[in-house]
Motif scaffolding. Structure first.
Motif, PDB file in Angstrom:
ATOM      1  N   ASN A  66       0.812  -1.209   0.000  1.00 35.92           N
ATOM      2  CA  ASN A  66       0.000   0.000   0.000  1.00 35.92           C
ATOM      3  C   ASN A  66       0.845   1.259   0.000  1.00 35.92           C
ATOM      4  O   ASN A  66       0.592   2.195  -0.748  1.00 35.92           O
ATOM      5  N   GLY A  67       1.857   1.309   0.870  1.00 32.91           N
ATOM      6  CA  GLY A  67       2.656   2.518   1.012  1.00 32.91           C
ATOM      7  C   GLY A  67       2.014   3.502   1.971  1.00 32.91           C
ATOM      8  O   GLY A  67       1.138   3.152   2.755  1.00 32.91           O
ATOM      9  N   ALA A  68       2.463   4.752   1.919  1.00 33.19           N
ATOM     10  CA  ALA A  68       1.981   5.822   2.809  1.00 33.19           C
ATOM     11  C   ALA A  68       2.270   5.507   4.266  1.00 33.19           C
ATOM     12  O   ALA A  68       1.589   5.983   5.168  1.00 33.19           O
TER      13      ALA A  68
ATOM     14  N   ALA B  48       0.915   0.848  -4.239  1.00 36.92           N
ATOM     15  CA  ALA B  48      -0.442   1.044  -4.745  1.00 36.92           C
ATOM     16  C   ALA B  48      -0.977   2.456  -4.529  1.00 36.92           C
ATOM     17  O   ALA B  48      -1.812   2.935  -5.301  1.00 36.92           O
ATOM     18  N   SER B  49      -0.523   3.136  -3.485  1.00 35.28           N
ATOM     19  CA  SER B  49      -1.038   4.478  -3.191  1.00 35.28           C
ATOM     20  C   SER B  49      -0.269   5.583  -3.915  1.00 35.28           C
ATOM     21  O   SER B  49      -0.561   6.767  -3.717  1.00 35.28           O
ATOM     22  N   LYS B  50       0.675   5.199  -4.775  1.00 38.96           N
ATOM     23  CA  LYS B  50       1.487   6.205  -5.467  1.00 38.96           C
ATOM     24  C   LYS B  50       0.615   7.111  -6.323  1.00 38.96           C
ATOM     25  O   LYS B  50      -0.274   6.655  -7.040  1.00 38.96           O
ATOM     26  N   GLY B  51       0.851   8.420  -6.226  1.00 42.97           N
ATOM     27  CA  GLY B  51       0.101   9.383  -7.018  1.00 42.97           C
ATOM     28  C   GLY B  51      -1.182   9.863  -6.369  1.00 42.97           C
ATOM     29  O   GLY B  51      -1.844  10.761  -6.901  1.00 42.97           O
ATOM     30  N   ILE B  52      -1.543   9.292  -5.229  1.00 44.22           N
ATOM     31  CA  ILE B  52      -2.748   9.708  -4.519  1.00 44.22           C
ATOM     32  C   ILE B  52      -2.399  10.834  -3.544  1.00 44.22           C
ATOM     33  O   ILE B  52      -1.366  10.779  -2.867  1.00 44.22           O
ATOM     34  N   ASN B  53      -3.230  11.853  -3.482  1.00 43.18           N
ATOM     35  CA  ASN B  53      -3.015  12.939  -2.528  1.00 43.18           C
ATOM     36  C   ASN B  53      -3.314  12.420  -1.124  1.00 43.18           C
ATOM     37  O   ASN B  53      -4.468  12.142  -0.789  1.00 43.18           O
ATOM     38  N   LEU B  54      -2.270  12.299  -0.321  1.00 44.26           N
ATOM     39  CA  LEU B  54      -2.402  11.686   1.001  1.00 44.26           C
ATOM     40  C   LEU B  54      -2.748  12.720   2.065  1.00 44.26           C
ATOM     41  O   LEU B  54      -2.295  13.867   2.007  1.00 44.26           O
TER      42      LEU B  54
ATOM     43  N   VAL C  93      -6.057   4.586   2.375  1.00 40.36           N
ATOM     44  CA  VAL C  93      -6.689   5.054   1.137  1.00 40.36           C
ATOM     45  C   VAL C  93      -7.683   4.044   0.570  1.00 40.36           C
ATOM     46  O   VAL C  93      -8.654   4.428  -0.103  1.00 40.36           O
ATOM     47  N   TRP C  94      -7.475   2.764   0.817  1.00 44.85           N
ATOM     48  CA  TRP C  94      -8.331   1.728   0.241  1.00 44.85           C
ATOM     49  C   TRP C  94      -9.780   1.806   0.729  1.00 44.85           C
ATOM     50  O   TRP C  94     -10.660   1.221   0.126  1.00 44.85           O
ATOM     51  N   LEU C  95     -10.026   2.527   1.825  1.00 45.23           N
ATOM     52  CA  LEU C  95     -11.375   2.612   2.370  1.00 45.23           C
ATOM     53  C   LEU C  95     -12.249   3.632   1.638  1.00 45.23           C
ATOM     54  O   LEU C  95     -13.438   3.750   1.936  1.00 45.23           O
ATOM     55  N   SER C  96     -11.693   4.336   0.685  1.00 47.57           N
ATOM     56  CA  SER C  96     -12.480   5.134  -0.253  1.00 47.57           C
ATOM     57  C   SER C  96     -12.549   4.350  -1.553  1.00 47.57           C
ATOM     58  O   SER C  96     -11.526   4.136  -2.201  1.00 47.57           O
ATOM     59  N   PRO C  97     -13.735   3.894  -1.959  1.00 47.72           N
ATOM     60  CA  PRO C  97     -13.832   3.147  -3.225  1.00 47.72           C
ATOM     61  C   PRO C  97     -13.241   3.915  -4.407  1.00 47.72           C
ATOM     62  O   PRO C  97     -12.644   3.306  -5.305  1.00 47.72           O
ATOM     63  N   ALA C  98     -13.380   5.231  -4.412  1.00 46.76           N
ATOM     64  CA  ALA C  98     -12.836   6.032  -5.512  1.00 46.76           C
ATOM     65  C   ALA C  98     -11.312   5.947  -5.549  1.00 46.76           C
ATOM     66  O   ALA C  98     -10.703   5.873  -6.620  1.00 46.76           O
ATOM     67  N   LEU C  99     -10.683   5.940  -4.375  1.00 49.30           N
ATOM     68  CA  LEU C  99      -9.225   5.825  -4.328  1.00 49.30           C
ATOM     69  C   LEU C  99      -8.782   4.381  -4.539  1.00 49.30           C
ATOM     70  O   LEU C  99      -7.677   4.139  -5.051  1.00 49.30           O
ATOM     71  N   ALA C 100      -9.628   3.437  -4.169  1.00 51.79           N
ATOM     72  CA  ALA C 100      -9.319   2.026  -4.445  1.00 51.79           C
ATOM     73  C   ALA C 100      -9.175   1.815  -5.947  1.00 51.79           C
ATOM     74  O   ALA C 100      -8.347   1.006  -6.397  1.00 51.79           O
TER      75      ALA C 100
ATOM     76  N   LYS D 233      -7.883   3.889  -8.049  1.00 50.36           N
ATOM     77  CA  LYS D 233      -6.527   4.323  -8.399  1.00 50.36           C
ATOM     78  C   LYS D 233      -5.491   3.279  -7.982  1.00 50.36           C
ATOM     79  O   LYS D 233      -4.501   3.047  -8.692  1.00 50.36           O
ATOM     80  N   GLU D 234      -5.704   2.636  -6.838  1.00 55.06           N
ATOM     81  CA  GLU D 234      -4.775   1.602  -6.412  1.00 55.06           C
ATOM     82  C   GLU D 234      -4.813   0.409  -7.371  1.00 55.06           C
ATOM     83  O   GLU D 234      -3.775  -0.170  -7.699  1.00 55.06           O
ATOM     84  N   VAL D 235      -6.005   0.061  -7.818  1.00 54.34           N
ATOM     85  CA  VAL D 235      -6.140  -1.043  -8.777  1.00 54.34           C
ATOM     86  C   VAL D 235      -5.404  -0.713 -10.073  1.00 54.34           C
ATOM     87  O   VAL D 235      -4.722  -1.577 -10.648  1.00 54.34           O
ATOM     88  N   ARG D 236      -5.508   0.503 -10.543  1.00 50.10           N
ATOM     89  CA  ARG D 236      -4.807   0.899 -11.773  1.00 50.10           C
ATOM     90  C   ARG D 236      -3.290   0.834 -11.590  1.00 50.10           C
ATOM     91  O   ARG D 236      -2.556   0.423 -12.509  1.00 50.10           O
ATOM     92  N   ASN D 237      -2.790   1.229 -10.433  1.00 55.70           N
ATOM     93  CA  ASN D 237      -1.354   1.130 -10.174  1.00 55.70           C
ATOM     94  C   ASN D 237      -0.897  -0.321 -10.190  1.00 55.70           C
ATOM     95  O   ASN D 237       0.184  -0.649 -10.694  1.00 55.70           O
ATOM     96  N   ILE D 238      -1.717  -1.198  -9.616  1.00 55.26           N
ATOM     97  CA  ILE D 238      -1.389  -2.624  -9.595  1.00 55.26           C
ATOM     98  C   ILE D 238      -1.422  -3.198 -11.010  1.00 55.26           C
ATOM     99  O   ILE D 238      -0.544  -3.986 -11.400  1.00 55.26           O
ATOM    100  N   GLU D 239      -2.413  -2.796 -11.773  1.00 55.77           N
ATOM    101  CA  GLU D 239      -2.481  -3.235 -13.175  1.00 55.77           C
ATOM    102  C   GLU D 239      -1.203  -2.862 -13.927  1.00 55.77           C
ATOM    103  O   GLU D 239      -0.635  -3.683 -14.667  1.00 55.77           O
ATOM    104  N   ALA D 240      -0.738  -1.635 -13.736  1.00 54.87           N
ATOM    105  CA  ALA D 240       0.476  -1.178 -14.415  1.00 54.87           C
ATOM    106  C   ALA D 240       1.686  -1.998 -13.999  1.00 54.87           C
ATOM    107  O   ALA D 240       2.536  -2.347 -14.840  1.00 54.87           O
ATOM    108  N   GLY D 241       1.776  -2.345 -12.713  1.00 51.20           N
ATOM    109  CA  GLY D 241       2.905  -3.141 -12.237  1.00 51.20           C
ATOM    110  C   GLY D 241       2.901  -4.548 -12.806  1.00 51.20           C
ATOM    111  O   GLY D 241       3.954  -5.076 -13.209  1.00 51.20           O
TER     112      GLY D 241
END
Length: 383
Positions: free
Chosen positions: A105-107, A130-136, A215-222, A224-232
């Protein structure tokens, strides 16, 4: 992470790397078999699966849905374990050493990540934060009632300091002023030491660098985490990039539906605030215009101070809060104490940091647990 834990973890790295090196196979080794006479022959095999290690449950859920059948996904933190201050074993580190991809997750959630990854010799390991690029959020950034309390105390201390300074300047004799200033400096040092001790005892979240990792507890931010995982995963196996995208799209459709249901649920709710055991729901609250009132800080193991308890009790009474939320994996005693004090009931609001054995047996997953959270919030926000 405590210093002693870091030291212990560091001592394990050398042995771990030796174990990992001995157990690691190359891709060509994996696709051959021995004849027993020192020779090898090619073995027909299905598409080789990626070996993916993930830190804790939400990362597993997101990664598994993106990877599908193209990866073997293994969770490092065991089921039922609270992951905030968890430490990897030598076997865990050896497993990471042999992996193709590491998802975390990071952060600041995985306090061990930098020390572990910095010790690895697997140069080809793809690391996905997974949290890369998200405003923390900063810890406490979303806790308005505590900020107001802290501001009031700060202003009071500032006024007191100004009064003391004025009094010192009103003395007629320089030697008396000097003596008083010396006493004031001594008192200030003692006060600063007392404040530092109180801060340490209060269990402030220095291990997480002050950032809120949930961050995963916001579906909208989840999403973004899924997209980061897809890229990896696509970086690790570019030949399967299109399949990873299709899998991610299908899962994101579920997350977006969940997001819409949360928005609809809070639009006309009677209240916008909720009290929870630890500050895990800041991103969810921010996303949907709610106010999280946490009893303790970012770590669920943090014990709230007497002042924190009193502040939450006052808030609950003033705003007539009828539900105090607690969570799985940690004791509910603090929430029950406050609920008893204000005549409220308790209910579960799950931060999904890990599933219990019972939840796993019942076939629960991120989506179904978040829908339980949604129903619990709807009831509490309309009491």
């Amino acid at each position: 992470m405590k210093f002693s834990k870091k030291a212990t973890l560091g001592l394990l790295f050398s042995l771990t790397l030796i174990v990992a090196g001995c157990g690691q196979k190359s891709a060509s080794d994996a696709n051959t078999s021995s004849t027993g006479a020192g020779n090898t022959v090619p073995v027909e095999s299905e598409v080789a699966k990626l070996n993916v290690q993930v830190s804790f449950y939400p990362m597993y859920e997101f990664t598994k849905n993106v990877a599908g059948d193209l990866a073997d996904v293994h969770t490092i933190v065991p089921a039922g374990m609270e992951p905030h201050d968890w430490e990897p074993t030598p076997q865990d580190i050896a497993s990471i050493e042999k992996a193709d991809v590491l998802v975390y997750n990071g952060a600041g959630m995985e306090s061990w990540i930098d020390q572990v990854t910095g010790s690895l010799s697997n140069a080809s390991l793809i690391q996905v934060e997974a949290s890369k690029g998200i405003n923390l959020l900063e810890g406490g950034e979303h806790d308005h009632h505590q900020e107001d309390s802290e501001t009031t105390e700060h202003d009071h201390d500032h006024e007191h300091a100004n009064e003391a300074t004025t009094e010192a300047h009103d003395h007629d004799h320089a030697d008396e002023a000097t003596a008083e200033e010396h006493d004031h400096d001594h008192d200030a040092e003692a006060e600063a030491e007392a404040e530092a001790e109180a801060e340490a005892e209060a269990g402030h979240d220095h291990d997480h660098g002050g950032l809120d990792p949930h961050v995963w507890l916001s579906p909208a931010l989840a999403v973004k985490e899924v997209r980061n995982i897809e890229a990896g995963l696509a970086q690790a196996a570019p030949e399967h990039a299109e399949q990873f995208k299709q899998n991610a799209d299908a899962y994101i459709a579920q997350l977006e539906s969940l997001d819409q249901d949360f928005k609809a649920a809070v639009t006309d709710s009677k209240r916008k605030d909720f009290i929870t055991q630890h500050a895990a729901f800041g991103y969810l609250a921010k996303e949907y215009g709610l106010q999280q009132v946490p009893i303790a800080g970012l770590s669920p193991e943090q014990e709230p101070s007497a002042a924190q308890m009193a502040s939450v009790i006052d808030f609950a009474k003033e705003h007539q809060v009828k539900t105090i939320f607690f969570e799985t994996l940690v004791s509910s005693k603090v929430s029950e104490t406050i609920a008893s004090e204000v005549g409220a009931k308790t209910a579960v609001l799950n931060p999904i940091e890990g599933l219990t054995e019972e939840e796993i047996a019942a076939g629960m997953d991120y989506i179904s647990v978040m829908r339980q959270n949604l129903e619990a919030l709807k009831l509490a926000l309309n009491e």
